[in-house]
Each structure stands twice: as C-alpha cells, then as structure tokens.
Enzyme design. Structure first.
Site, PDB file in Angstrom:
ATOM      1  N   PRO A   2      -2.126  10.935   0.979  1.00  0.00           N
ATOM      2  CA  PRO A   2      -3.534  10.535   1.130  1.00  0.00           C
ATOM      3  C   PRO A   2      -3.659   9.226   1.921  1.00  0.00           C
ATOM      4  O   PRO A   2      -2.962   8.268   1.656  1.00  0.00           O
ATOM      5  CB  PRO A   2      -4.007  10.335  -0.308  1.00  0.00           C
ATOM      6  CG  PRO A   2      -2.990  10.968  -1.174  1.00  0.00           C
ATOM      7  CD  PRO A   2      -1.704  10.967  -0.409  1.00  0.00           C
ATOM      8  N   GLU A   3      -4.555   9.241   2.903  1.00  0.00           N
ATOM      9  CA  GLU A   3      -4.847   8.045   3.684  1.00  0.00           C
ATOM     10  C   GLU A   3      -6.269   7.600   3.341  1.00  0.00           C
ATOM     11  O   GLU A   3      -6.872   8.127   2.409  1.00  0.00           O
ATOM     12  CB  GLU A   3      -4.700   8.363   5.184  1.00  0.00           C
ATOM     13  CG  GLU A   3      -3.331   8.906   5.558  1.00  0.00           C
ATOM     14  CD  GLU A   3      -3.174   9.207   7.049  1.00  0.00           C
ATOM     15  OE1 GLU A   3      -3.875   8.585   7.870  1.00  0.00           O
ATOM     16  OE2 GLU A   3      -2.350  10.078   7.385  1.00  0.00           O
ATOM     17  N   ARG A 112       6.118  14.316  -7.403  1.00  0.00           N
ATOM     18  CA  ARG A 112       7.276  13.634  -6.826  1.00  0.00           C
ATOM     19  C   ARG A 112       7.525  12.251  -7.435  1.00  0.00           C
ATOM     20  O   ARG A 112       8.499  11.600  -7.082  1.00  0.00           O
ATOM     21  CB  ARG A 112       7.131  13.563  -5.308  1.00  0.00           C
ATOM     22  CG  ARG A 112       7.161  14.984  -4.714  1.00  0.00           C
ATOM     23  CD  ARG A 112       7.061  14.991  -3.226  1.00  0.00           C
ATOM     24  NE  ARG A 112       8.217  14.403  -2.599  1.00  0.00           N
ATOM     25  CZ  ARG A 112       8.404  14.360  -1.283  1.00  0.00           C
ATOM     26  NH1 ARG A 112       7.503  14.855  -0.481  1.00  0.00           N
ATOM     27  NH2 ARG A 112       9.477  13.816  -0.774  1.00  0.00           N
ATOM     28  N   ARG A 151       2.089  -7.814  21.363  1.00  0.00           N
ATOM     29  CA  ARG A 151       2.978  -7.088  20.446  1.00  0.00           C
ATOM     30  C   ARG A 151       3.775  -6.048  21.231  1.00  0.00           C
ATOM     31  O   ARG A 151       3.193  -5.242  21.945  1.00  0.00           O
ATOM     32  CB  ARG A 151       2.190  -6.370  19.357  1.00  0.00           C
ATOM     33  CG  ARG A 151       1.337  -7.289  18.560  1.00  0.00           C
ATOM     34  CD  ARG A 151       1.789  -7.348  17.113  1.00  0.00           C
ATOM     35  NE  ARG A 151       1.309  -8.579  16.531  1.00  0.00           N
ATOM     36  CZ  ARG A 151       2.066  -9.428  15.841  1.00  0.00           C
ATOM     37  NH1 ARG A 151       3.334  -9.158  15.631  1.00  0.00           N
ATOM     38  NH2 ARG A 151       1.550 -10.526  15.334  1.00  0.00           N
TER      39      ARG A 151
END
Ligand SMILES: [Zn+2]
Length: 278
Positions: A2-3, A112, A151
């Site tokens: 899930p995000e 899990r 970056r």
C-alpha cells in the site's frame, strides 16, 4: 504494497467506523507486531483509550488517541486493518484484535508479518525523518525543484526515498514518470526545470486520481471494508511489460533500478538531454 492512495483509502474507511470508540480489550497473538516504548505495556496502555481520529502520514495509518498517544501502523507488504465483529472468521494472519464494543472489533492482519503497530508517546517526533506530503500545500513546485537540483541519484529512486517525499512507492513513481514523459533512470540533476515542474504536476495528478479511485489492488490490497480499489484498471505502465503504451502503442519495457522493477515506454520517456553546463 500500500502506498499513499491505498493507505488514504483505508484511513477514510476507518474514520467512519472507529472514531469515538473506546478500546475495551486488546488481544495480541504475535508479540513482535505490537511495539511500545520501553517500560510501557502495549495492551495495558491501550485499554480504556478512546480513538479520537484516524489520519495518514506517508504510508502509515495513525490512530489518534484521547491521551495524546498515537498508534502508528505500517502495513508494509500485506498488512490489513479490518473492522469486524467478535468471533467472526478472522482474516488469515490476524495478529492483534482490539475489542471496541461488545459487537465491534478492529483487527490487524498480515500474512507476511512485516507490518507493525507502534505505540507512540505524545510529543514523540516519530515522523521527523519523513519528507513533505505530496498532496499538501508545502509541496510546491519550487520546493520540488530545489529537492532535485544537484542530486545524482536517478529520479525514480529519489521519488521512492521517504525522507524526500512521503508516501510514493513503486506503482506511483512509475506512473508519474510516464505521465511526465521522463525516463526513470535519469539522474535527477539532469532534468530540465520544465521537466521537474511537469513531474511535480504529474505526481499530484496521479496520486489524486488514485485516491479518487480508492487505490490500486495489486496483490491483495483491500480497504477497511474489504473492498478492492479501482486504479489497477487504469495503470499506464506498472506491471504492463510488453503491452502497448496507451499513448503511443510501443510495448512497455521493464528494467530494474535499485533492485525494483521499473516499467516505462522508451518512446514517450526519452533519454533527457543533459543540461548545458558552464
Ligand atoms: Zn509511449
């Protein structure tokens, strides 16, 4: 996993079901899931607490409690928060059951067992290392541009770094990069300012649309009512290896970046021309 959109959907579902409820009993079936500060007994501290709110920060679902404590839940790969009734047939892998009233429970299930429920004391800066929320006002185009400039990390890996931006995982990083027509492996500093601003808009657009569609049900994500999301039906690239790009028809590619599968279109997401340097 899930995000932001999936956790937001779970949180919205829980809000209507458990805010205002008092915790009457806590049944911990797998000890490592329930974490508390040293000297604090997880179950004992929670019994008698009232749930005053359910919020989301990054990929965490947070139960706000009347004492000012918080219960910070990470769902990781397969975690679920499910509202049910005592004695109901539990989801496989139910590790903690909160009894809220004689006929209502909140369960944390996780096949899990990577997920956690962490009890956090008032004032604990538990989220200090998390970056800004992409759907909040502080996430401005300018803030995003300065985050990326100089970056050398590839843009996709940077999007997944929760210290920079909170809540984005593999699905929405791939989708936003396709939307913004940016190759995932591009070093962040090589993006033009226009591309950075396009990506900023794409992130907000993709995440907002996914929240509206109640997230993506890939693997076994379901919301607090056990319902699947809808965004998996409109994914442009994620998991679509070899299928035609919905924009140009080119078969979608898959490569691996920092150990994660990455889907993209080689036509729509061209190599970016390096910025001319003095
Ligand atoms: Zn394409």
């Amino acid at each position: 996993m899930p995000e932001l959109p999936e956790v937001e959907t779970i949180v919205r579902g829980l809000r209507g079901a458990i805010v205002g409820e008092r915790i009457q009993a806590v049944d911990i079936r797998l000890a490592k899931i329930a974490q508390a500060p040293p000297g604090v007994d997880f179950a004992r501290a929670l019994i008698g607490e009232t749930i005053t709110g359910v919020t989301r920060r990054a990929k965490y679902a947070v139960l706000e409690l009347a004492s000012g404590r918080r219960l910070v839940t990470s769902l990781r790969m397969t975690g679920r928060l499910v509202v049910g009734k005592p004695g109901e047939v539990a989801y496989p892998g139910t590790h903690i059951v909160f009894t809220l009233k004689p006929l209502k429970t909140l369960s944390f299930a996780d096949i899990r067992t990577f997920g956690r429920m962490r009890l956090v004391e008032p004032g604990d800066p538990w989220d200090a290392n998390l970056g800004p929320e992409p759907l909040e006002k502080a996430f401005t185009p300018e803030a995003f541009v300065s985050m990326l400039s100089e970056r050398t990390t590839s843009i996709k890996v940077l999007l997944l770094d929760q210290r920079r931006i909170a809540g984005i995982g593999n699905i929405y990083a791939c989708e936003a990069l396709w939307e913004a027509k940016i190759r995932p492996s591009t070093p962040a500093k090589d993006l033009s300012r226009a591309a950075m601003i396009r990506l900023h808009g794409a992130l907000i657009e993709v995440l907002s649309r996914a929240v509206e569609m109640r997230g993506s049900s890939i693997d076994d994500y379901v919301d607090a009512d056990g319902l699947r999301g809808g965004f998996q039906n409109v994914l442009a690239v994620y998991g679509r290896l070899g299928q035609p790009c919905t924009r140009c028809g080119t078969p979608i590619q898959r490569s691996v970046l920092a150990g994660r599968g990455t889907w993209w279109c080689r036509m729509c997401q061209p190599r970016s021309r390096k910025k001319i340097r003095k």
